[in-house]
Design an enzyme around this catalytic site. Structure first.
Site, PDB file in Angstrom:
ATOM      1  N   THR A  37       0.826  -1.208   0.000  1.00  0.00           N
ATOM      2  CA  THR A  37       0.000   0.000   0.000  1.00  0.00           C
ATOM      3  C   THR A  37       0.861   1.259   0.000  1.00  0.00           C
ATOM      4  O   THR A  37       2.008   1.231   0.478  1.00  0.00           O
ATOM      5  CB  THR A  37      -0.894  -0.018   1.260  1.00  0.00           C
ATOM      6  OG1 THR A  37      -1.476   1.265   1.448  1.00  0.00           O
ATOM      7  CG2 THR A  37      -0.087  -0.320   2.523  1.00  0.00           C
ATOM      8  N   ASP A  38       0.287   2.364  -0.466  1.00  0.00           N
ATOM      9  CA  ASP A  38       1.001   3.649  -0.410  1.00  0.00           C
ATOM     10  C   ASP A  38       1.138   4.164   1.016  1.00  0.00           C
ATOM     11  O   ASP A  38       1.925   5.082   1.274  1.00  0.00           O
ATOM     12  CB  ASP A  38       0.311   4.699  -1.305  1.00  0.00           C
ATOM     13  CG  ASP A  38      -1.154   4.966  -0.949  1.00  0.00           C
ATOM     14  OD1 ASP A  38      -1.674   4.347   0.001  1.00  0.00           O
ATOM     15  OD2 ASP A  38      -1.770   5.798  -1.641  1.00  0.00           O
ATOM     16  N   GLU A  39       0.376   3.574   1.951  1.00  0.00           N
ATOM     17  CA  GLU A  39       0.421   4.071   3.333  1.00  0.00           C
ATOM     18  C   GLU A  39       1.773   3.853   3.997  1.00  0.00           C
ATOM     19  O   GLU A  39       2.052   4.446   5.039  1.00  0.00           O
ATOM     20  CB  GLU A  39      -0.661   3.402   4.183  1.00  0.00           C
ATOM     21  CG  GLU A  39      -2.045   3.729   3.707  1.00  0.00           C
ATOM     22  CD  GLU A  39      -3.108   3.315   4.693  1.00  0.00           C
ATOM     23  OE1 GLU A  39      -2.808   3.120   5.878  1.00  0.00           O
ATOM     24  OE2 GLU A  39      -4.271   3.179   4.262  1.00  0.00           O
TER      25      GLU A  39
ATOM     26  N   TYR B 100      -1.604  -0.749  11.258  1.00  0.00           N
ATOM     27  CA  TYR B 100      -1.774  -1.398   9.947  1.00  0.00           C
ATOM     28  C   TYR B 100      -0.611  -1.066   9.010  1.00  0.00           C
ATOM     29  O   TYR B 100       0.063  -1.952   8.491  1.00  0.00           O
ATOM     30  CB  TYR B 100      -3.105  -0.974   9.302  1.00  0.00           C
ATOM     31  CG  TYR B 100      -3.161  -1.260   7.818  1.00  0.00           C
ATOM     32  CD1 TYR B 100      -3.181  -2.564   7.334  1.00  0.00           C
ATOM     33  CD2 TYR B 100      -3.153  -0.215   6.878  1.00  0.00           C
ATOM     34  CE1 TYR B 100      -3.202  -2.829   5.965  1.00  0.00           C
ATOM     35  CE2 TYR B 100      -3.185  -0.468   5.514  1.00  0.00           C
ATOM     36  CZ  TYR B 100      -3.207  -1.775   5.063  1.00  0.00           C
ATOM     37  OH  TYR B 100      -3.214  -2.034   3.714  1.00  0.00           O
TER      38      TYR B 100
ATOM     39  N   LYS C  27       2.426  -3.388   7.282  1.00  0.00           N
ATOM     40  CA  LYS C  27       2.623  -3.511   5.825  1.00  0.00           C
ATOM     41  C   LYS C  27       4.048  -3.082   5.461  1.00  0.00           C
ATOM     42  O   LYS C  27       4.709  -3.716   4.640  1.00  0.00           O
ATOM     43  CB  LYS C  27       1.600  -2.664   5.056  1.00  0.00           C
ATOM     44  CG  LYS C  27       0.172  -3.156   5.128  1.00  0.00           C
ATOM     45  CD  LYS C  27      -0.040  -4.545   4.564  1.00  0.00           C
ATOM     46  CE  LYS C  27       0.124  -4.619   3.058  1.00  0.00           C
ATOM     47  NZ  LYS C  27      -0.255  -5.968   2.535  1.00  0.00           N
TER      48      LYS C  27
HETATM   49  P1  NAD Z   1      -9.695  -7.375   2.569  1.00  0.00           P
HETATM   50  O1  NAD Z   1      -9.686  -7.144   4.037  1.00  0.00           O
HETATM   51  O2  NAD Z   1     -10.930  -7.101   1.787  1.00  0.00           O
HETATM   52  O3  NAD Z   1      -9.305  -8.902   2.257  1.00  0.00           O
HETATM   53  C1  NAD Z   1      -8.288  -9.577   2.957  1.00  0.00           C
HETATM   54  C2  NAD Z   1      -8.465 -11.074   2.708  1.00  0.00           C
HETATM   55  O4  NAD Z   1      -7.373 -11.763   3.370  1.00  0.00           O
HETATM   56  C3  NAD Z   1      -9.762 -11.652   3.271  1.00  0.00           C
HETATM   57  O5  NAD Z   1     -10.364 -12.516   2.333  1.00  0.00           O
HETATM   58  C4  NAD Z   1      -9.302 -12.414   4.518  1.00  0.00           C
HETATM   59  O6  NAD Z   1     -10.148 -13.526   4.822  1.00  0.00           O
HETATM   60  C5  NAD Z   1      -7.915 -12.856   4.101  1.00  0.00           C
HETATM   61  N1  NAD Z   1      -7.024 -13.115   5.258  1.00  0.00           N
HETATM   62  C6  NAD Z   1      -6.831 -12.308   6.338  1.00  0.00           C
HETATM   63  N2  NAD Z   1      -5.960 -12.898   7.180  1.00  0.00           N
HETATM   64  C7  NAD Z   1      -5.591 -14.086   6.620  1.00  0.00           C
HETATM   65  C8  NAD Z   1      -4.711 -15.122   7.005  1.00  0.00           C
HETATM   66  N3  NAD Z   1      -4.020 -15.079   8.169  1.00  0.00           N
HETATM   67  N4  NAD Z   1      -4.551 -16.184   6.177  1.00  0.00           N
HETATM   68  C9  NAD Z   1      -5.244 -16.256   4.999  1.00  0.00           C
HETATM   69  N5  NAD Z   1      -6.113 -15.308   4.599  1.00  0.00           N
HETATM   70  C10 NAD Z   1      -6.275 -14.232   5.395  1.00  0.00           C
HETATM   71  O7  NAD Z   1      -8.458  -6.548   2.007  1.00  0.00           O
HETATM   72  P2  NAD Z   1      -8.257  -5.807   0.599  1.00  0.00           P
HETATM   73  O8  NAD Z   1      -8.742  -4.420   0.731  1.00  0.00           O
HETATM   74  O9  NAD Z   1      -8.741  -6.695  -0.475  1.00  0.00           O
HETATM   75  O10 NAD Z   1      -6.649  -5.734   0.562  1.00  0.00           O
HETATM   76  C11 NAD Z   1      -5.899  -6.793  -0.026  1.00  0.00           C
HETATM   77  C12 NAD Z   1      -4.435  -6.417  -0.033  1.00  0.00           C
HETATM   78  O11 NAD Z   1      -4.249  -5.205  -0.760  1.00  0.00           O
HETATM   79  C13 NAD Z   1      -3.856  -6.168   1.351  1.00  0.00           C
HETATM   80  O12 NAD Z   1      -2.542  -6.694   1.386  1.00  0.00           O
HETATM   81  C14 NAD Z   1      -3.833  -4.661   1.471  1.00  0.00           C
HETATM   82  O13 NAD Z   1      -2.816  -4.233   2.341  1.00  0.00           O
HETATM   83  C15 NAD Z   1      -3.546  -4.268   0.044  1.00  0.00           C
HETATM   84  N6  NAD Z   1      -4.003  -2.926  -0.354  1.00  0.00           N
HETATM   85  C16 NAD Z   1      -5.300  -2.559  -0.170  1.00  0.00           C
HETATM   86  C17 NAD Z   1      -5.733  -1.316  -0.615  1.00  0.00           C
HETATM   87  C18 NAD Z   1      -7.169  -0.873  -0.442  1.00  0.00           C
HETATM   88  O14 NAD Z   1      -7.505   0.246  -0.819  1.00  0.00           O
HETATM   89  N7  NAD Z   1      -8.080  -1.702   0.049  1.00  0.00           N
HETATM   90  C19 NAD Z   1      -4.824  -0.447  -1.224  1.00  0.00           C
HETATM   91  C20 NAD Z   1      -3.495  -0.853  -1.402  1.00  0.00           C
HETATM   92  C21 NAD Z   1      -3.104  -2.102  -0.961  1.00  0.00           C
HETATM   93  O1  TDX Z   2     -16.613   6.240   7.983  1.00  0.00           O
HETATM   94  C1  TDX Z   2     -15.541   6.693   7.571  1.00  0.00           C
HETATM   95  N1  TDX Z   2     -15.402   8.039   7.439  1.00  0.00           N
HETATM   96  C2  TDX Z   2     -14.265   8.627   6.990  1.00  0.00           C
HETATM   97  O2  TDX Z   2     -14.185   9.861   6.887  1.00  0.00           O
HETATM   98  C3  TDX Z   2     -14.424   5.845   7.214  1.00  0.00           C
HETATM   99  C4  TDX Z   2     -14.529   4.349   7.364  1.00  0.00           C
HETATM  100  C5  TDX Z   2     -13.274   6.451   6.744  1.00  0.00           C
HETATM  101  N2  TDX Z   2     -13.190   7.799   6.644  1.00  0.00           N
HETATM  102  C6  TDX Z   2     -11.961   8.396   6.069  1.00  0.00           C
HETATM  103  C7  TDX Z   2     -10.644   7.916   6.592  1.00  0.00           C
HETATM  104  C8  TDX Z   2      -9.744   8.050   5.384  1.00  0.00           C
HETATM  105  O3  TDX Z   2      -9.273   9.392   5.282  1.00  0.00           O
HETATM  106  O4  TDX Z   2     -11.978   8.030   4.679  1.00  0.00           O
HETATM  107  C9  TDX Z   2     -10.661   7.771   4.197  1.00  0.00           C
HETATM  108  C10 TDX Z   2     -10.568   6.343   3.686  1.00  0.00           C
HETATM  109  O5  TDX Z   2     -10.705   5.469   4.787  1.00  0.00           O
HETATM  110  P1  TDX Z   2     -10.573   3.868   4.641  1.00  0.00           P
HETATM  111  O6  TDX Z   2     -11.566   3.386   3.657  1.00  0.00           O
HETATM  112  O7  TDX Z   2     -10.584   3.288   6.010  1.00  0.00           O
HETATM  113  O8  TDX Z   2      -9.154   3.736   3.927  1.00  0.00           O
HETATM  114  P2  TDX Z   2      -7.655   4.147   4.351  1.00  0.00           P
HETATM  115  O9  TDX Z   2      -7.504   4.259   5.814  1.00  0.00           O
HETATM  116  O10 TDX Z   2      -7.259   5.306   3.485  1.00  0.00           O
HETATM  117  O11 TDX Z   2      -6.869   2.804   3.866  1.00  0.00           O
HETATM  118  C11 TDX Z   2      -7.231   2.161   2.635  1.00  0.00           C
HETATM  119  O12 TDX Z   2      -6.308   2.462   1.618  1.00  0.00           O
HETATM  120  C12 TDX Z   2      -5.030   1.940   1.751  1.00  0.00           C
HETATM  121  C13 TDX Z   2      -7.325   0.649   2.806  1.00  0.00           C
HETATM  122  O13 TDX Z   2      -8.265   0.350   3.833  1.00  0.00           O
HETATM  123  C14 TDX Z   2      -5.985   0.062   3.120  1.00  0.00           C
HETATM  124  O14 TDX Z   2      -6.071  -1.361   3.169  1.00  0.00           O
HETATM  125  C15 TDX Z   2      -5.032   0.449   2.031  1.00  0.00           C
HETATM  126  O15 TDX Z   2      -3.750   0.035   2.368  1.00  0.00           O
END
Ligand code: NAD
Ligand code: TDX
Length: 332
Positions: A121-123, A148, A152
């Site tokens: 992630t960019d975080e 988190y 990562k």
């Molecule tokens: P998500 O929470 O929707 O999905 C995570 C999945 O991993 C789930 O299906 C969960 O059951 C599985 N999991 C969790 N712990 C596990 C374990 N110990 N063993 C096997 N499976 C397990 O997450 P997402 O948003 O789809 O993110 C997926 C990946 O992408 C993560 O590595 C996250 O850091 C990265 N990422 C997410 C975002 C975003 O915006 N959501 C952005 C950049 C990177």
């Molecule tokens: O109810 C809300 N109100 C609100 O203002 C929630 C749930 C979030 N927020 C804000 C927090 C953040 O500034 O919205 C923005 C996005 O929040 P999230 O969806 O929780 O994402 P963020 O914390 O930015 O992280 C996401 O992007 C990077 C993913 O959850 C991560 O897995 C990924 O690494």
């Protein structure tokens, strides 16, 4: 026959990638997923049994992972505890899955000499000021803020060490915020869409000025496939689609598209340590691998995402009450 092991393939982005690989390649996929609260097998519905296998398993379980990695050509590692707010409440599962789980996969890939791609992630880069002209690049120093993002970041550093010390055939990608169908409703965009569908006012943390750089999950998947197929071993690629918007703007667009007044939202308690702004410079990926996003129009992508949540209530409604109860207990 090329066999891909996809960890976390029942999650939001992992399941999108599995659908993408099946549609665009002739690879076979094994998904390993623990099915935590965030995993949903329904997100993998409709895939051909002869090309996709599902194993319920924990990436921390070395015996299970060794066996699966041995029988694969490459590993794409999505599985993670992924939600910042949960990591502030209870960091421990983030250490187990994100750090020890990654370590377990790296050791298996090393033992069997397998190609490994790491999803991050960019975080990991921390945050930017609102007026900073710079965006994150592959050389931005790591500076994570939350439990988190620090786990990562730790997992990325393990991958870099395994490349350098053990010649692991690995690549890393760091992507910005994803949106699209099948995202868990704890996350910002689907939480607000499903709130409106339930007659609840959207909840904006703090003043709502925090900026996220939105990319459609489908564009994330096409970028990962490009890196898997054409990326240079040992390299990191940043994935982003120039989608910066502040949270207030996003809530206003959602409200407008759902036929509500643009100001029908509440300000709630801010997130502790809330990162101000993320922004990705994806020049390297675009110039070196020729990738570009297909879902450039955020408004259109968001409208389609709203429709998906409207039409798939049975997918998200079982977790709505418990998700909102958690937020209510935090004043959010
Ligand atoms: P998500 O929470 O929707 O999905 C995570 C999945 O991993 C789930 O299906 C969960 O059951 C599985 N999991 C969790 N712990 C596990 C374990 N110990 N063993 C096997 N499976 C397990 O997450 P997402 O948003 O789809 O993110 C997926 C990946 O992408 C993560 O590595 C996250 O850091 C990265 N990422 C997410 C975002 C975003 O915006 N959501 C952005 C950049 C990177
Ligand atoms: O109810 C809300 N109100 C609100 O203002 C929630 C749930 C979030 N927020 C804000 C927090 C953040 O500034 O919205 C923005 C996005 O929040 P999230 O969806 O929780 O994402 P963020 O914390 O930015 O992280 C996401 O992007 C990077 C993913 O959850 C991560 O897995 C990924 O690494």
């Amino acid at each position: 026959m090329y066999r891909l092991l996809v960890t976390g393939g029942a999650g939001f982005i992992g399941s999108n990638f599995v659908h993408h690989v099946i549609a665009h390649t002739d690879m076979h996929v094994t998904v390993v997923d623990k099915l935590t609260y965030a995993g949903n097998r329904e997100s993998l519905a409709g895939l051909p049994d002869e090309r996709v296998a599902f194993v319920r398993g924990d990436i921390v379980d070395a015996a299970v992972i060794d066996e699966l990695v041995q029988h694969s050509d490459a590993v794409v590692h999505y599985a993670a505890e992924s939600h910042n707010d949960n990591s502030l409440n209870d960091p421990r599962p983030f250490l187990d899955t994100n750090i020890i789980g990654t370590y377990t996969l790296l050791e298996a890939a090393r033992r069997h000499g397998r190609r490994y791609h790491h999803i991050s992630t960019d975080e990991v880069y921390g945050d930017l000021e609102l007026d900073d002209p710079q965006r994150f690049t592959e050389t931005t120093p790591y500076n994570p803020s939350s439990p988190y993002s620090s786990t990562k970041a730790g997992s990325d550093l393990l991958v870099r060490a395994w490349v350098r010390s053990f010649d692991l055939q690995a690549t890393i990608s760091n992507c910005s915020n994803n949106y699209g169908p099948y995202q868990h409703i704890e996350k910002f965009i689907p939480r607000q869409i499903t709130n409106v569908l339930r007659g609840i006012r959207p909840k904006l943390y703090g003043r709502g000025e925090n900026v996220r750089d939105w990319i459609h999950a489908e564009d994330h998947s096409s970028a990962v496939l490009a890196i898997l197929q054409r990326g240079t071993i040992g390299e990191t690629y940043l994935i982003g689609a120039d989608g910066e918007k502040n949270n207030k703007e996003v809530v206003e667009i959602i409200l407008e598209k759902m036929g509500q007044p643009r100001d029908a939202y509440d300000h709630v308690t801010d997130r502790a340590g809330h990162d101000l702004r993320y922004a990705i410079d994806s020049t390297k990926l675009r110039t070196q691998l020729g990738w570009s996003p297909s879902y450039g129009d955020f408004d259109r992508g968001l409208a389609a995402t709203i429709d998906w949540y409207r039409n798939n209530e049975e997918w998200w409604s079982p977790s709505k009450d418990s998700t909102e109860a958690f937020y209510a207990s935090k004043g959010q």
